[in-house]
Design a protein around this motif. Structure first.
Motif, PDB file in Angstrom:
ATOM      1  N   VAL A  71       0.844  -1.195   0.000  1.00  0.00           N
ATOM      2  CA  VAL A  71       0.000   0.000   0.000  1.00  0.00           C
ATOM      3  C   VAL A  71       0.880   1.246   0.000  1.00  0.00           C
ATOM      4  CG1 VAL A  71      -1.961  -1.094   1.151  1.00  0.00           C
ATOM      5  CG2 VAL A  71      -0.193   0.000   2.531  1.00  0.00           C
ATOM      6  N   SER A  74      -1.292   7.906   2.016  1.00  0.00           N
ATOM      7  CA  SER A  74      -1.602   9.289   1.658  1.00  0.00           C
ATOM      8  C   SER A  74      -1.112  10.273   2.714  1.00  0.00           C
ATOM      9  CB  SER A  74      -3.111   9.469   1.486  1.00  0.00           C
ATOM     10  OG  SER A  74      -3.588   8.672   0.445  1.00  0.00           O
ATOM     11  N   LYS A  96      -5.411   5.653   5.550  1.00  0.00           N
ATOM     12  CA  LYS A  96      -5.546   6.366   4.269  1.00  0.00           C
ATOM     13  C   LYS A  96      -4.490   5.865   3.292  1.00  0.00           C
ATOM     14  CE  LYS A  96      -7.255  10.499   6.537  1.00  0.00           C
ATOM     15  NZ  LYS A  96      -6.953  11.893   6.867  1.00  0.00           N
ATOM     16  N   THR A  97      -4.755   4.681   2.749  1.00  0.00           N
ATOM     17  CA  THR A  97      -3.801   4.048   1.854  1.00  0.00           C
ATOM     18  C   THR A  97      -4.441   3.720   0.519  1.00  0.00           C
ATOM     19  OG1 THR A  97      -4.327   1.852   2.701  1.00  0.00           O
ATOM     20  CG2 THR A  97      -2.490   3.011   3.764  1.00  0.00           C
ATOM     21  N   ARG A  98      -3.578   3.517  -0.455  1.00  0.00           N
ATOM     22  CA  ARG A  98      -3.992   3.108  -1.797  1.00  0.00           C
ATOM     23  C   ARG A  98      -3.268   1.802  -2.102  1.00  0.00           C
ATOM     24  NH1 ARG A  98      -1.163   3.616  -6.257  1.00  0.00           N
ATOM     25  NH2 ARG A  98       0.246   5.139  -5.339  1.00  0.00           N
TER      26      ARG A  98
END
Length: 116
Positions: A71, A74, A96-98
């Motif tokens: 991940v 952000s 808050k990860t992608r």
């Protein structure tokens, strides 16, 4: 069985690549499968011989490599490994990860027999 249709699609791709290179056979197929891909490696292994029967890849070794879940955060900008059920930043703990990797089903490598 979902994995059988995946094997059939994989073999279509393998046969196209083999034909493009003038291969007479396929020795080894390396798949990279992420834990979030929705595919069971053991079921792929069981479905493969049925799907490969009568194809150029009938005798090929199917190798399945597990891809890590990674991940990007952000908040702190770090890229870290995570667990499939807990996609938190490994550095700061942010949620808050992608997702960067871990959901792929990738034909990573083919070993072909190419006649002289």
């Amino acid at each position: 069985m979902h994995e059988l249709s995946i094997c059939q699609a994989l073999l279509d791709q393998v046969e196209r690549i083999a034909a493009e290179h003038g291969a007479s056979g396929v020795e080894r197929i390396l798949l990279r499968v992420g834990p979030l891909a929705g595919v069971e490696g053991s079921l792929l292994r069981h479905a493969y011989p049925l799907a490969a029967a009568g194809t150029i890849a009938e005798n090929a070794e199917l190798v399945i490599e597990t891809a890590p879940v990674r991940v990007a955060c952000s908040d702190c900008g770090a890229e870290t490994e995570a667990t499939p059920n807990r996609l938190l930043c490994g550095d700061c703990g942010s949620y808050k990860t992608r997702l960067v990797s871990g959901d792929e089903l990738l034909l990573a490598n083919l070993e072909l027999t190419i006649p002289d």
